[in-house]
Design an enzyme around this catalytic site. Structure first.
Site, PDB file in Angstrom:
ATOM      1  N   CYS A 151      33.324  -3.441 -22.362  1.00  0.00           N
ATOM      2  CA  CYS A 151      34.560  -3.220 -21.113  1.00  0.00           C
ATOM      3  C   CYS A 151      34.188  -5.229 -20.523  1.00  0.00           C
ATOM      4  O   CYS A 151      35.095  -5.159 -20.207  1.00  0.00           O
ATOM      5  CB  CYS A 151      34.012  -2.429 -20.237  1.00  0.00           C
ATOM      6  SG  CYS A 151      33.255  -2.422 -19.624  1.00  0.00           S
ATOM      7  N   VAL A 177      10.392   1.717 -10.983  1.00  0.00           N
ATOM      8  CA  VAL A 177      11.210   1.923 -11.724  1.00  0.00           C
ATOM      9  C   VAL A 177      10.505   0.277 -12.840  1.00  0.00           C
ATOM     10  O   VAL A 177      10.958   0.313 -13.445  1.00  0.00           O
ATOM     11  CB  VAL A 177      12.464   0.575 -10.932  1.00  0.00           C
ATOM     12  CG1 VAL A 177      13.280   2.015 -10.365  1.00  0.00           C
ATOM     13  CG2 VAL A 177      12.160  -0.802 -10.607  1.00  0.00           C
ATOM     14  N   ASP A 178       8.810   0.049 -12.507  1.00  0.00           N
ATOM     15  CA  ASP A 178       8.517  -0.889 -13.118  1.00  0.00           C
ATOM     16  C   ASP A 178       8.350  -0.120 -14.705  1.00  0.00           C
ATOM     17  O   ASP A 178       7.049  -0.857 -15.493  1.00  0.00           O
ATOM     18  CB  ASP A 178       7.032  -0.796 -12.843  1.00  0.00           C
ATOM     19  CG  ASP A 178       6.160  -0.124 -11.808  1.00  0.00           C
ATOM     20  OD1 ASP A 178       6.299   1.027 -12.402  1.00  0.00           O
ATOM     21  OD2 ASP A 178       5.512  -0.204 -11.319  1.00  0.00           O
ATOM     22  N   CYS A 201      29.528  -6.843 -19.648  1.00  0.00           N
ATOM     23  CA  CYS A 201      29.199  -5.731 -20.579  1.00  0.00           C
ATOM     24  C   CYS A 201      30.224  -6.229 -22.128  1.00  0.00           C
ATOM     25  O   CYS A 201      31.680  -6.508 -21.846  1.00  0.00           O
ATOM     26  CB  CYS A 201      29.892  -4.568 -20.287  1.00  0.00           C
ATOM     27  SG  CYS A 201      30.186  -3.078 -20.635  1.00  0.00           S
ATOM     28  N   HIS A 207      14.219   7.184 -10.525  1.00  0.00           N
ATOM     29  CA  HIS A 207      14.937   5.786  -9.451  1.00  0.00           C
ATOM     30  C   HIS A 207      15.266   4.967 -10.771  1.00  0.00           C
ATOM     31  O   HIS A 207      15.611   3.697 -10.480  1.00  0.00           O
ATOM     32  CB  HIS A 207      14.156   5.558  -8.539  1.00  0.00           C
ATOM     33  CG  HIS A 207      13.525   6.322  -7.392  1.00  0.00           C
ATOM     34  ND1 HIS A 207      13.581   5.440  -6.668  1.00  0.00           N
ATOM     35  CD2 HIS A 207      14.693   7.434  -7.575  1.00  0.00           C
ATOM     36  CE1 HIS A 207      13.069   6.144  -5.467  1.00  0.00           C
ATOM     37  NE2 HIS A 207      13.936   7.538  -5.730  1.00  0.00           N
TER      38      HIS A 207
HETATM   39  P1  OAD Z   1       7.264   1.541  -0.453  1.00  0.00           P
HETATM   40  O1  OAD Z   1       7.423   0.105  -0.557  1.00  0.00           O
HETATM   41  O2  OAD Z   1       8.040   1.987   1.055  1.00  0.00           O
HETATM   42  O3  OAD Z   1       5.443   2.290   0.351  1.00  0.00           O
HETATM   43  C1  OAD Z   1       4.832   1.901  -0.446  1.00  0.00           C
HETATM   44  C2  OAD Z   1       3.873   2.907   0.231  1.00  0.00           C
HETATM   45  O4  OAD Z   1       2.683   2.642  -0.817  1.00  0.00           O
HETATM   46  C3  OAD Z   1       3.263   2.533   1.698  1.00  0.00           C
HETATM   47  O5  OAD Z   1       3.132   3.895   2.352  1.00  0.00           O
HETATM   48  C4  OAD Z   1       1.443   2.053   1.981  1.00  0.00           C
HETATM   49  O6  OAD Z   1       0.597   2.446   2.501  1.00  0.00           O
HETATM   50  C5  OAD Z   1       1.127   2.014  -0.073  1.00  0.00           C
HETATM   51  N1  OAD Z   1       0.336   1.490  -0.353  1.00  0.00           N
HETATM   52  C6  OAD Z   1       0.524   0.329  -0.141  1.00  0.00           C
HETATM   53  N2  OAD Z   1      -0.409  -0.508  -1.250  1.00  0.00           N
HETATM   54  C7  OAD Z   1      -1.047   0.887  -1.957  1.00  0.00           C
HETATM   55  C8  OAD Z   1      -2.517   1.281  -2.660  1.00  0.00           C
HETATM   56  N3  OAD Z   1      -2.955   0.356  -3.086  1.00  0.00           N
HETATM   57  N4  OAD Z   1      -2.256   2.544  -2.902  1.00  0.00           N
HETATM   58  C9  OAD Z   1      -1.923   3.468  -2.383  1.00  0.00           C
HETATM   59  N5  OAD Z   1      -0.836   2.963  -1.374  1.00  0.00           N
HETATM   60  C10 OAD Z   1      -0.936   2.034  -1.190  1.00  0.00           C
HETATM   61  O7  OAD Z   1       7.533   2.426  -1.448  1.00  0.00           O
HETATM   62  P2  OAD Z   1       7.980   3.660  -2.195  1.00  0.00           P
HETATM   63  O8  OAD Z   1       7.389   4.777  -1.488  1.00  0.00           O
HETATM   64  O9  OAD Z   1       7.886   3.532  -3.440  1.00  0.00           O
HETATM   65  O10 OAD Z   1      13.607   2.663  -4.906  1.00  0.00           O
HETATM   66  O11 OAD Z   1       9.791   3.471  -1.766  1.00  0.00           O
HETATM   67  C11 OAD Z   1      10.415   3.949  -2.238  1.00  0.00           C
HETATM   68  C12 OAD Z   1      11.732   3.539  -2.701  1.00  0.00           C
HETATM   69  O12 OAD Z   1      12.408   3.183  -2.078  1.00  0.00           O
HETATM   70  C13 OAD Z   1      10.969   3.324  -4.236  1.00  0.00           C
HETATM   71  O13 OAD Z   1      11.279   3.527  -4.933  1.00  0.00           O
HETATM   72  C14 OAD Z   1      12.965   2.226  -3.686  1.00  0.00           C
HETATM   73  C15 OAD Z   1      12.758   2.398  -2.593  1.00  0.00           C
HETATM   74  O14 OAD Z   1      14.403   2.057  -2.111  1.00  0.00           O
HETATM   75  C16 OAD Z   1      14.149   1.582  -5.858  1.00  0.00           C
HETATM   76  O15 OAD Z   1      14.343   0.760  -6.361  1.00  0.00           O
HETATM   77  C17 OAD Z   1      15.579   2.824  -6.539  1.00  0.00           C
END
Ligand code: OAD
Length: 269
Positions: free
Chosen positions: A177, A130-131, A174, A146
Site C-alpha cells: 500500500c 521482543v527479542d 510497504c 509485546h
Molecule cells: P524494564 O527495563 O522496565 O525493567 C527491567 C527489570 O530487570 C528491572 O527491574 C531490573 O532491576 C531487572 N534486571 C536488570 N538486570 C537483571 C538481571 N540480570 N536479572 C534479572 N533482572 C534484572 O523492563 P520490563 O519490565 O520488561 O515493551 O519493561 C516492560 C515493557 O516496557 C517492555 O516489554 C517494553 C516496555 O514498554 C515494549 O518494548 C513493547
C-alpha cells in the site's frame, strides 16, 4: 476487567510478609519450601521482562540511553504518535535495537527456563521481551505479549511484511500500500495481541507457581499477571536484583541476576 492497551502504571501495594533472600550473599541457597512447591507443582507459569536479556547484552528498556539517543525517553519513542511525528527517528531507534538483538545470544537464564520447561508437565512462558531470545534458546511454550522486533509490519494496514524494496527511504515503504513500515511490537497506547493476552491471563490464573523474572512491573497489563496468580492461590516468586512494586507481595524474592539465580534453582529442583 482487563485493560488490553499497553500503559505505564506506578502503583503502591500494601506490604505483606515475604521470604526475601539475597542469593548473592547467602551462597545461593534456595528455600526448601520453594523447592518442594516446585517439585509438586502441576503447572508453572513464568513472566519475563527485559532483565533476563540484560546478561545477553540487550539493554533493558529503562536503562540509560547513550550517545545520540541520550536525550530521548524510550516511552516517548515507543508510541504511534512519535512515529507519526518523526517516523525516521523511531525507525532508526528500533533499527539500532534490532542490531543489538541480532548480535545477542541466549544466556544461562534463558537456558535454565528451557530446562524448567522440559521438567515441568505444564509450563508456560509469558514474555514482554521482543527479542525472541527465549525461542532462540529452545523454549517452546512461549507467549509473546509485546510482539517481536525482528518482524516488520505496515503502519497503515497492520499486515506483517516479509520483504520490501530498498529504495533508500527511512522508514521503508510497504510493497502493498505504500504506507510506512514499522516494527511489529506493541507501543504504548496500543492493544496487546488478544490471543496472547488471553493465554497469559489463563496461564497466570491456573498455575501453582508463578515466576516474575527481570521485570520492573510497571508496564500494564503484563504487570497485573503476578497479582492475578496470587489471587488464584499461586506461590509467586520474584527474581530480580532490585526491588519492584511486586517485591512486598511476592511469596519469595530471590535477589540476584537471572543468569545466576535460575541455573541454581533448576539444579536444586
Ligand atoms: P524494564 O527495563 O522496565 O525493567 C527491567 C527489570 O530487570 C528491572 O527491574 C531490573 O532491576 C531487572 N534486571 C536488570 N538486570 C537483571 C538481571 N540480570 N536479572 C534479572 N533482572 C534484572 O523492563 P520490563 O519490565 O520488561 O515493551 O519493561 C516492560 C515493557 O516496557 C517492555 O516489554 C517494553 C516496555 O514498554 C515494549 O518494548 C513493547
Amino acid at each position: 476487567m482487563w485493560a488490553t492497551l499497553l500503559y505505564l502504571a506506578l502503583a503502591h501495594y500494601p506490604i505483606a510478609r515475604t521470604n526475601h533472600l539475597n542469593l548473592e550473599m547467602r551462597d545461593m541457597e534456595i528455600p526448601t519450601r520453594l523447592i518442594e512447591s516446585l517439585q509438586s507443582a502441576k503447572r508453572v507459569t513464568v513472566l519475563t521482562g527485559a532483565g533476563i536479556s540484560a546478561e545477553s547484552g540487550v539493554p533493558t528498556f529503562r536503562d540509560a540511553q547513550t550517545g545520540l539517543w541520550a536525550r530521548y525517553r524510550p516511552e516517548e519513542l515507543a508510541m504511534p504518535e512519535a512515529f507519526r511525528r518523526n517516523p525516521k527517528l523511531v525507525w532508526e531507534w528500533y533499527a539500532r535495537r534490532r542490531e543489538r538483538v541480532a548480535q545477542a545470544n541466549p544466556n544461562a537464564g534463558h537456558l535454565a527456563l528451557v530446562e524448567m520447561e522440559k521438567r515441568m508437565p505444564r509450563f508456560k512462558l509469558i514474555t514482554q521481551n521482543v527479542d525472541g531470545l527465549h525461542r532462540g534458546a529452545g523454549s517452546h511454550n512461549v507467549i509473546e505479549l509485546h510482539g517481536n522486533i525482528m518482524r516488520t509490519k505496515c503502519f497503515r494496514e497492520g499486515m506483517v511484511i516479509e520483504t520490501w524494496d530498498d529504495t533508500g527511504e527511512t522508514p521503508p515503504r510497504c510493497p502493498r500500500c505504500g504506507g510506512p513500515l514499522r516494527p511489529d511490537v506493541v507501543w504504548f497506547g496500543e492493544a496487546l495481541p488478544a490471543d496472547a493476552l488471553r493465554a497469559a491471563i489463563e496461564a497466570s490464573q491456573s498455575c501453582d507457581v508463578f515466576f516474575s523474572i527481570g521485570t520492573s512491573g510497571v508496564v500494564k497489563p503484563a504487570a497485573s499477571l503476578p497479582y492475578e496468580a496470587l489471587r488464584h492461590g499461586a506461590i509467586v516468586v520474584e527474581v530480580n536484583p532490585d526491588e519492584t512494586p511486586l517485591s512486598p507481595r511476592a511469596t519469595f524474592v530471590l535477589r540476584g541476576l537471572a543468569g545466576r539465580v535460575l541455573p541454581v534453582l533448576v539444579r536444586a529442583t
